[in-house]
Design an enzyme around this catalytic site. Structure first.
Site, short mmCIF file in Angstrom:
data_model
loop_
_atom_site.label_atom_id
_atom_site.label_comp_id
_atom_site.label_asym_id
_atom_site.label_seq_id
_atom_site.Cartn_x
_atom_site.Cartn_y
_atom_site.Cartn_z
N LYS A 1 0.75 -1.30 0.03
CA LYS A 1 0.05 -0.21 -0.25
C LYS A 1 1.09 1.11 0.02
O LYS A 1 0.63 2.12 -0.56
CB LYS A 1 -0.97 0.04 1.18
N ASN A 2 1.78 1.19 0.81
CA ASN A 2 2.66 2.52 1.10
C ASN A 2 3.60 2.66 0.01
O ASN A 2 4.53 3.61 -0.21
CB ASN A 2 3.37 2.54 2.59
N ARG B 1 -4.22 10.93 3.82
CA ARG B 1 -3.05 11.72 4.02
C ARG B 1 -2.20 11.58 3.04
O ARG B 1 -1.37 12.56 2.56
CB ARG B 1 -2.25 11.21 5.29
N CYS C 1 -4.55 12.30 12.45
CA CYS C 1 -5.53 11.25 12.02
C CYS C 1 -5.55 10.45 13.75
O CYS C 1 -4.92 10.92 14.63
CB CYS C 1 -4.90 10.20 11.08
N ARG D 1 0.62 14.13 12.89
CA ARG D 1 0.95 14.13 11.49
C ARG D 1 1.26 15.29 10.87
O ARG D 1 0.62 15.88 9.82
CB ARG D 1 0.00 13.28 10.50
N ASP E 1 4.41 -0.05 12.01
CA ASP E 1 2.93 -0.15 11.47
C ASP E 1 3.05 -1.75 12.14
O ASP E 1 1.66 -2.28 11.83
CB ASP E 1 3.15 -0.27 9.90
N ILE F 1 7.65 6.30 17.15
CA ILE F 1 7.26 7.10 16.02
C ILE F 1 6.22 7.96 16.04
O ILE F 1 6.19 9.14 15.77
CB ILE F 1 7.25 6.22 14.59
N ARG G 1 -8.56 -0.08 4.39
CA ARG G 1 -7.72 0.80 3.88
C ARG G 1 -6.27 0.14 3.21
O ARG G 1 -5.69 0.59 2.68
CB ARG G 1 -7.46 1.82 4.76
#
Ligand code: EPZ
Length: 456
Positions: free
Chosen positions: A34-35, A104, A128, A133, A319, A341, A411
């Site tokens: 995804k990223n 984002r 979020c 962020r 993550d 993070i 998502r």
């Protein structure tokens, strides 16, 4: 606008029913990252020629980013997991708020639009559930490249200072190795005049994948994946075909689920050195990890408590902190999980404790005492990765669980429950007949087989 409608229907209609004490068995196919796919979609704005992106995961975030590009005038043909993107006809340089809201990654468009067209108007990405962020690193870096940035009524308006038609290469030192800021600045610098050096750059595999695709398009980027990246600006970028790398976070999620259920599974395709910090932690906690080319097999033998500390790549990925926390709730011994993070990425801890876990939270450090069992219940996820953590907890728990908040899960995980079903887990996505108020989840009428508790 499909996503927005889907979001409303999610709130009222869907949940995952998970039967506990499950075991996984077999091979699971890992989807594209995804990223990586999100930033590669933004990067396609840098050329007038066609980009063919392969191995793109089918996710609501990808759907939203595709809608944004189409709104800019991009011709985008969706052929299942392949996207054909043609940006030669872009008409506007302003991203509409209603499409950007809640994604984002849409902010990634500012770099390519500014680098290619000399102007961009992008709504400020909101915070979020996991943190505020900020985007200060993106803004400061773009200014260093010669952009004029104005933030008015929540819109970031960027253009190139003075009479110049192109950004100017420069030396940038990031305060923190921000993935998004590194990617924004690489894309902007790829068409700038002269050399740009980015120090303290993010080293994530998704940054490396972006640089690989940009170099295929004719960019001159050196030392991607190192702390100092060099970009020699070029006049033009051309089209290419690019395959998105496998999703290391999905891969790690399945390995953690296997360790939590003492199951042996194989995941493929995966790039082993993309999840070395995770496989090292799983080995320390008692699993045997076997790597063969682009597949990894896990054989859990015991489950011991281990401490983890999230960090930028190649450290333990933030993550996977929530899924790993779920794993440690049933490990033997005491563990400490430190999130470094994001400032608010421990939302799952409260819910795991409601299931019977024994976790003390002190700011962003979770002190976990392993327990023998946790109990299934109704759970409402509040962000993408905590939804995966709660599903893992539901699979491990005694009894059945229902997990709500699937708009978060979809998502970032492609066909998550179908992949778990293929591995032998009893899990079904249900349409729900209950009334939800938008502001909070209230379980109106119960199901006898699940203990009823109001969850956050
Ligand atoms: C990317 O987010 C990922 N998202 C995130 O994945 C991931 O968790 C994160 O990188 C860290 O690896 C995408 O790639 C779309 P950052 P990004 O900028 O770029 C601070 C998921 O679950 N910061 O590296 O937004 C920031 O506050 C998502 O898939 C600044 O201070 O992350 C944070 O503390 C969640 N100023 C830290 O840096 C800035 O200008 C890391 O953020 C930018 C960031």
């Amino acid at each position: 606008m499909i996503c927005v409608i889907k979001k409303k229907s999610y709130l009222k209609s869907q949940n995952l029913k998970v039967f506990g004490q499950g075991k996984l068995n077999g091979i699971v196919k890992i989807s594209g990252a995804k990223n990586s796919a999100l930033v590669l979609l933004a990067a396609s704005l840098l050329t007038n020629e066609r980009i063919i992106l392969q191995n793109v995961p089918r996710l609501t975030d990808i759907e939203k980013m595709s809608n944004i590009l189409k709104n800019l005038g991009v011709n985008l043909v969706d052929k299942n997991n392949t996207l054909e993107i043609d940006s030669h006809n872009i008409s506007i340089k302003e991203l509409p708020y209603e499409l950007v809201n809640g994604l984002r990654a849409s902010f990634f468009c500012i770099g390519p639009l500014l680098g290619k067209f000399g102007e961009a108007k992008v709504p400020l990405p909101g915070g979020c559930n996991i943190g505020s962020r900020p985007i200060d690193e993106h803004i400061e870096g773009l200014k260093a490249l010669g952009a004029e940035i104005l933030i008015e009524k929540g819109i970031v308006k960027a253009n190139i200072k003075g009479e110049k038609s192109r950004l100017t290469g420069t030396h940038i030192k990031l305060k923190c190795p921000s993935v998004g800021a590194t990617e924004t600045l690489i894309m902007a610098a790829s068409l700038a005049k002269g050399r740009t050096v980015i120090e303290n750059a993010a080293r994530e595999p998704e940054v490396q994948d972006l640089c690989q695709m940009l170099n295929k398009m004719g960019a001159k980027i050196f030392d991607a994946g190192k702390e100092k990246i060099i970009i020699d600006g070029v006049n033009k970028l051309v089209g290419c075909i690019h395959k998105v790398i496998p999703d290391r976070i999905e891969a790690g999620t399945f390995l953690i689920a296997a360790a939590a259920t003492s199951s042996s599974i194989t995941i493929s395709p995966v790039i082993p050195n993309h999840i070395e910090a995770v496989t090292n932690a799983l080995q320390k906690s008692g699993s045997k990890i076997t790597i063969k080319g682009n597949s990894i097999t896990i054989n859990p033998r015991e489950l011991k408590a281990v401490n983890i500390h999230t960090a930028p790549f190649p450290g333990f990925p933030t993550d996977l902190q929530a899924p790993f926390t779920a794993l440690m709730t049933i490990a033997s011994g005491e563990s400490q999980i430190t999130e470094t993070i994001f400032e608010n990425r421990m939302n799952h801890v409260r819910l795991l404790n409601k299931m019977g876990a024994n976790i003390k939270l002190n700011k962003n450090i979770a002190f976990i005492k392993g327990v023998k069992k946790i109990n299934g219940m109704e759970l409402v996820a509040s962000d993408l990765r905590s939804s995966a953590a709660l599903i893992i907890a539901g699979i491990v728990a005694k009894g059945t669980s229902r997990i709500y908040g699937l708009e978060h899960l979809d998502r970032g995980y492609e066909n998550f429950e179908s992949k778990l079903k293929i591995l032998g887990i009893k899990i079904t996505r249900e349409l729900n007949k209950r009334n939800f108020t938008e502001k909070e989840y209230k379980i109106a009428t119960g199901h006898d087989d699940i203990p009823k508790r109001k969850v956050a």
